[in-house]
Design a protein around this motif. Sequence first.
Motif, PDB file in Angstrom:
ATOM      1  N   THR A 111      21.888  -4.234  13.576  1.00 25.96           N
ATOM      2  CA  THR A 111      21.968  -2.884  13.018  1.00 25.96           C
ATOM      3  C   THR A 111      20.767  -2.641  12.124  1.00 25.96           C
ATOM      4  O   THR A 111      20.294  -3.552  11.452  1.00 25.96           O
ATOM      5  CB  THR A 111      23.253  -2.734  12.185  1.00 25.96           C
ATOM      6  N   LEU A 112      20.281  -1.427  12.168  1.00 26.92           N
ATOM      7  CA  LEU A 112      19.214  -1.080  11.233  1.00 26.92           C
ATOM      8  C   LEU A 112      19.516   0.270  10.598  1.00 26.92           C
ATOM      9  O   LEU A 112      20.312   1.071  11.094  1.00 26.92           O
ATOM     10  CB  LEU A 112      17.855  -1.045  11.934  1.00 26.92           C
ATOM     11  N   THR A 113      18.861   0.504   9.480  1.00 25.11           N
ATOM     12  CA  THR A 113      18.842   1.816   8.861  1.00 25.11           C
ATOM     13  C   THR A 113      17.516   1.932   8.129  1.00 25.11           C
ATOM     14  O   THR A 113      16.762   0.964   8.053  1.00 25.11           O
ATOM     15  CB  THR A 113      20.028   2.031   7.917  1.00 25.11           C
ATOM     16  N   ALA A 114      17.223   3.122   7.638  1.00 20.17           N
ATOM     17  CA  ALA A 114      15.920   3.303   7.007  1.00 20.17           C
ATOM     18  C   ALA A 114      16.058   4.126   5.742  1.00 20.17           C
ATOM     19  O   ALA A 114      16.941   4.979   5.620  1.00 20.17           O
ATOM     20  CB  ALA A 114      14.953   3.990   7.970  1.00 20.17           C
ATOM     21  N   LEU A 115      15.193   3.840   4.801  1.00 17.42           N
ATOM     22  CA  LEU A 115      15.061   4.634   3.587  1.00 17.42           C
ATOM     23  C   LEU A 115      13.613   5.105   3.507  1.00 17.42           C
ATOM     24  O   LEU A 115      12.739   4.356   3.077  1.00 17.42           O
ATOM     25  CB  LEU A 115      15.417   3.808   2.343  1.00 17.42           C
ATOM     26  N   PRO A 116      13.319   6.319   3.978  1.00 18.08           N
ATOM     27  CA  PRO A 116      11.953   6.819   3.840  1.00 18.08           C
ATOM     28  C   PRO A 116      11.646   7.090   2.374  1.00 18.08           C
ATOM     29  O   PRO A 116      12.558   7.199   1.548  1.00 18.08           O
ATOM     30  CB  PRO A 116      11.974   8.102   4.663  1.00 18.08           C
ATOM     31  N   ARG A 117      10.372   7.223   2.065  1.00 22.98           N
ATOM     32  CA  ARG A 117       9.975   7.367   0.656  1.00 22.98           C
ATOM     33  C   ARG A 117      10.511   8.651   0.028  1.00 22.98           C
ATOM     34  O   ARG A 117      10.509   8.795  -1.179  1.00 22.98           O
ATOM     35  CB  ARG A 117       8.453   7.304   0.559  1.00 22.98           C
ATOM     36  N   LEU A 139       3.098   9.764  -1.881  1.00 23.06           N
ATOM     37  CA  LEU A 139       2.755   8.363  -1.656  1.00 23.06           C
ATOM     38  C   LEU A 139       4.006   7.518  -1.791  1.00 23.06           C
ATOM     39  O   LEU A 139       4.982   7.928  -2.422  1.00 23.06           O
ATOM     40  CB  LEU A 139       1.709   7.901  -2.669  1.00 23.06           C
ATOM     41  N   GLY A 140       3.963   6.339  -1.230  1.00 21.24           N
ATOM     42  CA  GLY A 140       5.096   5.435  -1.379  1.00 21.24           C
ATOM     43  C   GLY A 140       5.360   4.641  -0.124  1.00 21.24           C
ATOM     44  O   GLY A 140       4.851   4.946   0.953  1.00 21.24           O
ATOM     45  N   VAL A 141       6.176   3.622  -0.303  1.00 24.76           N
ATOM     46  CA  VAL A 141       6.499   2.699   0.783  1.00 24.76           C
ATOM     47  C   VAL A 141       7.761   3.181   1.487  1.00 24.76           C
ATOM     48  O   VAL A 141       8.692   3.662   0.844  1.00 24.76           O
ATOM     49  CB  VAL A 141       6.709   1.287   0.199  1.00 24.76           C
ATOM     50  N   GLU A 150      -0.029   8.834   5.237  1.00 21.01           N
ATOM     51  CA  GLU A 150       0.632   8.147   6.341  1.00 21.01           C
ATOM     52  C   GLU A 150       0.166   6.699   6.491  1.00 21.01           C
ATOM     53  O   GLU A 150       0.741   5.934   7.260  1.00 21.01           O
ATOM     54  CB  GLU A 150       0.406   8.909   7.652  1.00 21.01           C
ATOM     55  N   THR A 151      -0.883   6.310   5.762  1.00 21.29           N
ATOM     56  CA  THR A 151      -1.347   4.928   5.866  1.00 21.29           C
ATOM     57  C   THR A 151      -0.550   3.978   4.972  1.00 21.29           C
ATOM     58  O   THR A 151      -0.874   2.801   4.888  1.00 21.29           O
ATOM     59  CB  THR A 151      -2.831   4.829   5.479  1.00 21.29           C
ATOM     60  N   ALA A 152       0.481   4.488   4.323  1.00 24.55           N
ATOM     61  CA  ALA A 152       1.311   3.634   3.467  1.00 24.55           C
ATOM     62  C   ALA A 152       1.973   2.532   4.290  1.00 24.55           C
ATOM     63  O   ALA A 152       2.154   2.658   5.500  1.00 24.55           O
ATOM     64  CB  ALA A 152       2.393   4.476   2.790  1.00 24.55           C
ATOM     65  N   SER A 189       0.828  -1.200   0.000  1.00 28.32           N
ATOM     66  CA  SER A 189       0.000   0.000   0.000  1.00 28.32           C
ATOM     67  C   SER A 189       0.867   1.256   0.000  1.00 28.32           C
ATOM     68  O   SER A 189       1.710   1.434   0.885  1.00 28.32           O
ATOM     69  CB  SER A 189      -0.894  -0.013   1.242  1.00 28.32           C
ATOM     70  N   PRO A 190       0.680   2.170  -0.964  1.00 27.23           N
ATOM     71  CA  PRO A 190       1.432   3.431  -0.956  1.00 27.23           C
ATOM     72  C   PRO A 190       0.703   4.535  -0.200  1.00 27.23           C
ATOM     73  O   PRO A 190       1.167   5.667  -0.174  1.00 27.23           O
ATOM     74  CB  PRO A 190       1.516   3.766  -2.450  1.00 27.23           C
TER      75      PRO A 190
END
Lengths: 180, 198
Positions: free
Chosen positions: B184-190, B173-175, B120-122, B112-113
Amino acid sequence: MLAAVPADPPADSPPNAPDEALDGALDGAPNAAPQDARRHWMSVLARAAADELATCLAATGGAPAYQRLRGPESGLVMVRGRAGGGGAKFNLGEMTVTRCTVRTASGQVGHAYVAGRDARQAELAAVYDALLQDPARADALRTGVIAQLAAAQAARRAEVARKAAATKVQFFAMRNMRTS
Amino acid sequence: MSNATQLDVTLPGFADPVEQAQACFRAVLDAMARPGTLRPAGEGLTPPAPLDPATAAVLLTLVDHDTRVWLDPTAAAGRDWLAFHCGTGFTDAPAAAAFALALALPDLATLSPGTHEQPETAATLILQVGSLTAGARYRLRGPGLRGTSTLSVRGLPDDFATIWQRNRAGFPLGVDLVLCAGTTLTALPRSVTVDRAA
Protein backbone atom coordinates in the motif's frame (compact mmCIF):
# COMPACT_ATOMS: atom_id res chain seq x y z
CA MET A 1 26.10 -14.32 -7.52
CA LEU A 2 27.91 -12.59 -10.33
CA ALA A 3 30.93 -12.31 -8.15
CA ALA A 4 31.28 -16.06 -8.49
CA VAL A 5 32.07 -15.75 -12.17
CA PRO A 6 35.83 -15.31 -12.10
CA ALA A 7 36.24 -17.78 -9.24
CA ASP A 8 36.56 -20.84 -11.47
CA PRO A 9 38.68 -19.89 -14.46
CA PRO A 10 38.30 -22.36 -17.30
CA ALA A 11 41.92 -23.42 -17.65
CA ASP A 12 41.51 -25.10 -21.00
CA SER A 13 39.72 -22.25 -22.73
CA PRO A 14 41.54 -20.27 -25.37
CA PRO A 15 42.84 -16.99 -23.91
CA ASN A 16 41.70 -15.15 -26.99
CA ALA A 17 39.09 -15.95 -29.53
CA PRO A 18 41.12 -16.00 -32.71
CA ASP A 19 38.10 -15.25 -34.88
CA GLU A 20 37.09 -12.14 -32.97
CA ALA A 21 38.65 -9.13 -34.62
CA LEU A 22 37.25 -6.81 -31.95
CA ASP A 23 38.54 -8.95 -29.12
CA GLY A 24 42.01 -8.91 -30.56
CA ALA A 25 41.93 -5.14 -30.84
CA LEU A 26 40.72 -4.63 -27.29
CA ASP A 27 42.89 -7.20 -25.66
CA GLY A 28 45.68 -5.73 -23.62
CA ALA A 29 46.09 -8.32 -20.87
CA PRO A 30 46.80 -11.81 -22.19
CA ASN A 31 46.02 -13.64 -18.94
CA ALA A 32 42.60 -12.20 -18.17
CA ALA A 33 41.35 -15.69 -19.00
CA PRO A 34 37.92 -15.88 -17.30
CA GLN A 35 36.82 -12.54 -18.68
CA ASP A 36 38.06 -13.41 -22.13
CA ALA A 37 36.49 -16.84 -22.09
CA ARG A 38 33.18 -15.34 -21.12
CA ARG A 39 33.48 -12.60 -23.69
CA HIS A 40 34.15 -15.25 -26.31
CA TRP A 41 31.13 -17.38 -25.50
CA MET A 42 28.88 -14.37 -25.18
CA SER A 43 29.91 -13.17 -28.62
CA VAL A 44 29.36 -16.63 -30.10
CA LEU A 45 25.93 -16.87 -28.46
CA ALA A 46 24.97 -13.40 -29.65
CA ARG A 47 25.62 -14.48 -33.24
CA ALA A 48 23.79 -17.80 -33.01
CA ALA A 49 20.18 -18.15 -34.10
CA ALA A 50 17.52 -19.03 -31.54
CA ASP A 51 16.75 -22.37 -33.21
CA GLU A 52 20.42 -23.34 -33.17
CA LEU A 53 20.66 -22.50 -29.49
CA ALA A 54 17.50 -24.42 -28.62
CA THR A 55 18.59 -27.52 -30.54
CA CYS A 56 22.05 -27.56 -28.99
CA LEU A 57 20.66 -27.02 -25.51
CA ALA A 58 18.26 -29.94 -25.86
CA ALA A 59 21.15 -32.12 -27.03
CA THR A 60 23.35 -31.26 -24.04
CA GLY A 61 21.09 -31.84 -21.08
CA GLY A 62 18.25 -29.43 -21.69
CA ALA A 63 17.37 -26.13 -20.09
CA PRO A 64 17.65 -25.88 -16.29
CA ALA A 65 15.01 -24.41 -14.05
CA TYR A 66 15.55 -20.68 -14.16
CA GLN A 67 13.91 -17.39 -13.34
CA ARG A 68 13.91 -14.26 -15.48
CA LEU A 69 15.44 -11.36 -13.59
CA ARG A 70 15.01 -8.86 -16.39
CA GLY A 71 13.55 -8.99 -19.85
CA PRO A 72 13.85 -10.18 -22.51
CA GLU A 73 13.32 -6.61 -23.60
CA SER A 74 14.28 -4.67 -26.72
CA GLY A 75 15.72 -1.20 -26.85
CA LEU A 76 18.00 1.08 -28.75
CA VAL A 77 21.70 1.36 -28.15
CA MET A 78 23.78 4.22 -29.47
CA VAL A 79 26.78 2.84 -31.29
CA ARG A 80 29.73 5.16 -30.96
CA GLY A 81 32.82 5.22 -33.04
CA ARG A 82 36.13 7.00 -33.14
CA ALA A 83 37.33 8.65 -36.31
CA GLY A 84 40.26 6.66 -37.56
CA GLY A 85 39.99 4.32 -34.59
CA GLY A 86 41.66 6.78 -32.20
CA GLY A 87 40.10 10.17 -32.88
CA ALA A 88 37.22 11.99 -31.29
CA LYS A 89 34.13 10.00 -30.36
CA PHE A 90 31.07 10.38 -32.53
CA ASN A 91 27.64 8.76 -32.58
CA LEU A 92 27.56 6.33 -35.46
CA GLY A 93 23.88 5.46 -35.11
CA GLU A 94 21.40 3.53 -33.05
CA MET A 95 20.89 -0.18 -33.27
CA THR A 96 18.18 -2.42 -31.88
CA VAL A 97 19.39 -4.65 -29.08
CA THR A 98 17.51 -7.22 -27.03
CA ARG A 99 18.75 -8.11 -23.58
CA CYS A 100 17.84 -10.67 -21.00
CA THR A 101 19.07 -11.69 -17.57
CA VAL A 102 18.19 -14.99 -15.95
CA ARG A 103 19.10 -16.79 -12.76
CA THR A 104 19.26 -20.55 -12.69
CA ALA A 105 18.14 -22.68 -9.78
CA SER A 106 21.80 -23.37 -8.96
CA GLY A 107 22.39 -19.64 -8.48
CA GLN A 108 24.27 -18.53 -11.59
CA VAL A 109 23.19 -15.29 -13.21
CA GLY A 110 23.44 -15.15 -16.99
CA HIS A 111 23.26 -12.06 -19.16
CA ALA A 112 22.77 -11.68 -22.88
CA TYR A 113 22.74 -8.74 -25.24
CA VAL A 114 21.95 -9.66 -28.83
CA ALA A 115 21.44 -7.56 -31.94
CA GLY A 116 17.89 -7.40 -33.25
CA ARG A 117 14.54 -8.17 -31.68
CA ASP A 118 14.68 -11.91 -31.14
CA ALA A 119 13.55 -12.28 -27.53
CA ARG A 120 13.92 -16.06 -27.62
CA GLN A 121 17.52 -15.82 -28.75
CA ALA A 122 18.32 -13.38 -25.96
CA GLU A 123 16.69 -15.58 -23.35
CA LEU A 124 18.44 -18.74 -24.55
CA ALA A 125 21.77 -16.95 -24.74
CA ALA A 126 21.31 -15.76 -21.15
CA VAL A 127 20.51 -19.31 -20.04
CA TYR A 128 23.69 -20.52 -21.78
CA ASP A 129 25.71 -17.78 -20.11
CA ALA A 130 24.45 -18.94 -16.72
CA LEU A 131 25.10 -22.61 -17.50
CA LEU A 132 28.61 -21.87 -18.75
CA GLN A 133 29.41 -20.45 -15.31
CA ASP A 134 28.19 -23.65 -13.68
CA PRO A 135 31.21 -25.96 -13.26
CA ALA A 136 28.95 -29.01 -13.56
CA ARG A 137 27.91 -28.20 -17.11
CA ALA A 138 30.45 -25.71 -18.42
CA ASP A 139 32.90 -28.17 -20.01
CA ALA A 140 30.27 -30.10 -21.92
CA LEU A 141 28.72 -26.93 -23.24
CA ARG A 142 32.02 -25.35 -24.14
CA THR A 143 33.21 -28.27 -26.21
CA GLY A 144 29.79 -29.47 -27.36
CA VAL A 145 28.12 -26.21 -28.26
CA ILE A 146 30.29 -23.12 -28.15
CA ALA A 147 33.19 -24.62 -30.07
CA GLN A 148 30.86 -25.96 -32.75
CA LEU A 149 28.89 -22.75 -33.06
CA ALA A 150 32.12 -20.78 -33.27
CA ALA A 151 33.42 -23.08 -35.99
CA ALA A 152 30.17 -22.80 -37.94
CA GLN A 153 30.19 -19.03 -37.63
CA ALA A 154 33.82 -18.86 -38.72
CA ALA A 155 33.01 -21.06 -41.71
CA ARG A 156 30.08 -18.81 -42.66
CA ARG A 157 32.24 -15.74 -42.36
CA ALA A 158 34.98 -17.37 -44.43
CA GLU A 159 32.42 -18.30 -47.07
CA VAL A 160 31.14 -14.73 -47.31
CA ALA A 161 34.70 -13.44 -47.39
CA ARG A 162 35.57 -15.94 -50.14
CA LYS A 163 32.61 -14.89 -52.27
CA ALA A 164 33.42 -11.23 -51.72
CA ALA A 165 37.07 -11.81 -52.51
CA ALA A 166 36.11 -13.34 -55.86
CA THR A 167 34.56 -10.03 -56.90
CA LYS A 168 37.57 -7.98 -55.89
CA VAL A 169 39.01 -5.87 -58.67
CA GLN A 170 42.78 -6.02 -58.71
CA PHE A 171 43.67 -2.53 -59.83
CA PHE A 172 47.32 -3.08 -59.18
CA ALA A 173 47.24 -6.02 -61.61
CA MET A 174 46.74 -3.63 -64.55
CA ARG A 175 49.62 -1.50 -63.39
CA ASN A 176 51.71 -4.62 -63.02
CA MET A 177 50.74 -5.68 -66.55
CA ARG A 178 51.87 -2.35 -67.96
CA THR A 179 55.20 -2.29 -66.18
CA SER A 180 56.09 -5.90 -66.73
CA MET B 1 32.21 -7.03 -17.44
CA SER B 2 34.56 -5.25 -15.15
CA ASN B 3 34.83 -6.37 -11.56
CA ALA B 4 34.32 -2.85 -10.28
CA THR B 5 30.75 -2.74 -11.52
CA GLN B 6 29.53 -6.24 -10.75
CA LEU B 7 26.17 -6.17 -9.09
CA ASP B 8 24.84 -8.79 -6.76
CA VAL B 9 21.34 -9.24 -8.11
CA THR B 10 19.27 -12.29 -7.38
CA LEU B 11 15.72 -10.98 -7.52
CA PRO B 12 13.57 -9.91 -10.46
CA GLY B 13 11.85 -6.57 -10.99
CA PHE B 14 8.47 -6.08 -12.62
CA ALA B 15 7.38 -9.18 -14.56
CA ASP B 16 5.51 -6.91 -16.98
CA PRO B 17 7.37 -3.58 -16.84
CA VAL B 18 4.97 -1.54 -18.97
CA GLU B 19 1.67 -2.54 -17.35
CA GLN B 20 2.96 -2.65 -13.81
CA ALA B 21 4.89 0.62 -14.01
CA GLN B 22 1.86 2.38 -15.46
CA ALA B 23 -0.41 0.97 -12.75
CA CYS B 24 2.01 2.08 -10.05
CA PHE B 25 2.43 5.50 -11.63
CA ARG B 26 -1.34 5.88 -11.58
CA ALA B 27 -1.38 4.92 -7.89
CA VAL B 28 1.25 7.55 -7.06
CA LEU B 29 -0.57 10.14 -9.15
CA ASP B 30 -3.89 9.44 -7.43
CA ALA B 31 -2.30 9.51 -4.00
CA MET B 32 -0.61 12.84 -4.75
CA ALA B 33 -3.86 14.30 -6.07
CA ARG B 34 -5.86 13.08 -3.06
CA PRO B 35 -3.32 13.26 -0.24
CA GLY B 36 -3.57 10.49 2.28
CA THR B 37 -5.70 8.09 0.23
CA LEU B 38 -4.40 4.53 0.27
CA ARG B 39 -3.59 2.89 -3.08
CA PRO B 40 -2.40 -0.64 -3.80
CA ALA B 41 1.04 -0.99 -5.37
CA GLY B 42 3.64 -3.66 -5.94
CA GLU B 43 1.43 -6.74 -5.67
CA GLY B 44 3.48 -9.84 -6.55
CA LEU B 45 6.83 -8.08 -6.45
CA THR B 46 9.69 -9.77 -4.58
CA PRO B 47 12.17 -7.04 -3.70
CA PRO B 48 15.29 -7.59 -1.59
CA ALA B 49 14.97 -7.12 2.16
CA PRO B 50 14.31 -4.71 3.75
CA LEU B 51 12.25 -3.17 0.96
CA ASP B 52 8.49 -3.71 0.86
CA PRO B 53 6.77 -4.42 -2.47
CA ALA B 54 5.11 -1.00 -2.58
CA THR B 55 8.43 0.78 -1.93
CA ALA B 56 10.13 -1.26 -4.64
CA ALA B 57 7.31 -0.65 -7.11
CA VAL B 58 7.51 3.13 -6.62
CA LEU B 59 11.26 3.03 -7.19
CA LEU B 60 10.99 0.85 -10.30
CA THR B 61 8.34 3.23 -11.63
CA LEU B 62 9.90 6.61 -10.92
CA VAL B 63 13.64 6.10 -10.83
CA ASP B 64 15.78 5.80 -13.94
CA HIS B 65 19.17 6.78 -15.28
CA ASP B 66 18.19 10.47 -15.34
CA THR B 67 17.55 10.67 -11.61
CA ARG B 68 20.02 10.64 -8.75
CA VAL B 69 19.01 8.62 -5.72
CA TRP B 70 20.11 9.07 -2.16
CA LEU B 71 19.81 5.99 0.01
CA ASP B 72 19.35 6.19 3.72
CA PRO B 73 21.99 3.88 5.30
CA THR B 74 19.20 1.58 6.50
CA ALA B 75 18.09 1.03 2.89
CA ALA B 76 21.57 0.35 1.50
CA ALA B 77 20.82 -3.35 1.02
CA GLY B 78 18.62 -2.49 -1.94
CA ARG B 79 21.37 -0.63 -3.76
CA ASP B 80 22.49 -3.30 -6.25
CA TRP B 81 18.96 -4.36 -7.06
CA LEU B 82 18.00 -0.76 -7.74
CA ALA B 83 21.08 -0.10 -9.86
CA PHE B 84 20.41 -3.18 -11.96
CA HIS B 85 16.71 -2.71 -12.56
CA CYS B 86 16.55 1.09 -12.78
CA GLY B 87 19.99 1.86 -14.14
CA THR B 88 20.14 4.73 -11.69
CA GLY B 89 23.09 6.55 -10.24
CA PHE B 90 23.49 7.20 -6.55
CA THR B 91 24.64 10.21 -4.64
CA ASP B 92 26.04 10.55 -1.14
CA ALA B 93 24.76 14.11 -0.84
CA PRO B 94 21.04 14.21 0.02
CA ALA B 95 20.76 17.71 -1.43
CA ALA B 96 21.76 16.44 -4.89
CA ALA B 97 19.14 13.70 -5.02
CA ALA B 98 15.95 13.77 -7.05
CA PHE B 99 14.66 10.82 -5.04
CA ALA B 100 15.51 9.78 -1.52
CA LEU B 101 14.77 6.35 -0.13
CA ALA B 102 14.58 5.86 3.62
CA LEU B 103 13.18 3.49 6.20
CA ALA B 104 13.15 6.18 8.90
CA LEU B 105 12.35 9.84 8.37
CA PRO B 106 15.60 11.69 7.58
CA ASP B 107 16.09 15.41 8.19
CA LEU B 108 13.88 16.94 5.49
CA ALA B 109 15.98 20.11 5.51
CA THR B 110 18.90 18.16 4.00
CA LEU B 111 16.86 17.27 0.90
CA SER B 112 16.49 19.60 -2.06
CA PRO B 113 13.36 21.80 -1.79
CA GLY B 114 13.74 23.00 -5.39
CA THR B 115 14.24 26.60 -6.44
CA HIS B 116 11.75 29.40 -6.96
CA GLU B 117 12.47 29.28 -10.68
CA GLN B 118 12.10 25.48 -10.79
CA PRO B 119 10.17 24.21 -7.76
CA GLU B 120 9.53 20.95 -9.58
CA THR B 121 13.18 19.99 -9.08
CA ALA B 122 12.52 19.35 -5.39
CA ALA B 123 13.32 15.93 -4.00
CA THR B 124 10.68 13.27 -3.53
CA LEU B 125 11.17 11.22 -0.40
CA ILE B 126 10.06 7.61 -0.61
CA LEU B 127 9.64 6.54 2.98
CA GLN B 128 8.84 3.02 4.05
CA VAL B 129 6.85 2.91 7.27
CA GLY B 130 5.52 0.14 9.47
CA SER B 131 1.86 0.52 8.65
CA LEU B 132 -0.59 2.84 6.93
CA THR B 133 -3.66 1.47 8.67
CA ALA B 134 -2.55 1.55 12.29
CA GLY B 135 -0.51 3.90 14.46
CA ALA B 136 -0.59 7.62 15.04
CA ARG B 137 -3.51 9.44 13.40
CA TYR B 138 -3.03 12.62 11.42
CA ARG B 139 -5.57 15.10 10.09
CA LEU B 140 -4.85 16.31 6.56
CA ARG B 141 -6.07 19.51 4.90
CA GLY B 142 -5.22 21.10 1.60
CA PRO B 143 -5.61 20.95 -2.17
CA GLY B 144 -7.28 17.75 -3.32
CA LEU B 145 -9.17 17.25 -0.08
CA ARG B 146 -12.70 18.39 0.58
CA GLY B 147 -12.57 19.43 4.22
CA THR B 148 -10.23 17.12 6.05
CA SER B 149 -9.26 13.48 5.95
CA THR B 150 -7.39 11.32 8.38
CA LEU B 151 -4.40 9.08 7.89
CA SER B 152 -2.92 6.55 10.28
CA VAL B 153 0.81 5.90 10.09
CA ARG B 154 3.03 3.79 12.29
CA GLY B 155 6.69 4.60 11.92
CA LEU B 156 6.80 8.40 11.79
CA PRO B 157 8.56 10.37 14.52
CA ASP B 158 6.39 11.79 17.30
CA ASP B 159 6.98 15.37 16.16
CA PHE B 160 6.17 14.67 12.51
CA ALA B 161 3.41 17.31 12.40
CA THR B 162 5.93 19.97 13.45
CA ILE B 163 8.53 18.73 10.99
CA TRP B 164 5.98 18.74 8.19
CA GLN B 165 4.82 22.23 9.13
CA ARG B 166 8.35 23.51 8.49
CA ASN B 167 8.35 21.76 5.10
CA ARG B 168 4.88 23.16 4.31
CA ALA B 169 5.93 26.70 5.27
CA GLY B 170 8.30 26.96 2.32
CA PHE B 171 5.60 26.33 -0.29
CA PRO B 172 5.92 26.33 -3.32
CA LEU B 173 9.27 24.89 -2.31
CA GLY B 174 9.44 21.73 -0.30
CA VAL B 175 9.83 17.99 -0.30
CA ASP B 176 7.07 15.64 -1.47
CA LEU B 177 6.59 12.47 0.50
CA VAL B 178 5.46 9.03 -0.66
CA LEU B 179 4.68 6.66 2.20
CA CYS B 180 4.82 2.93 1.56
CA ALA B 181 4.00 -0.07 3.70
CA GLY B 182 3.52 -3.62 2.47
CA THR B 183 1.61 -3.37 -0.78
CA THR B 184 0.00 0.00 0.00
CA LEU B 185 1.15 3.51 -0.65
CA THR B 186 -0.06 7.01 -0.01
CA ALA B 187 1.43 10.42 -0.58
CA LEU B 188 1.79 13.73 1.19
CA PRO B 189 2.58 16.44 -1.37
CA ARG B 190 4.23 19.59 -0.08
CA SER B 191 0.90 21.44 -0.34
CA VAL B 192 -0.86 19.43 2.36
CA THR B 193 -1.20 20.56 5.96
CA VAL B 194 -0.78 17.89 8.61
CA ASP B 195 -2.01 18.01 12.21
CA ARG B 196 -1.83 15.36 14.83
CA ALA B 197 -5.37 14.01 15.38
CA ALA B 198 -6.56 12.91 18.76
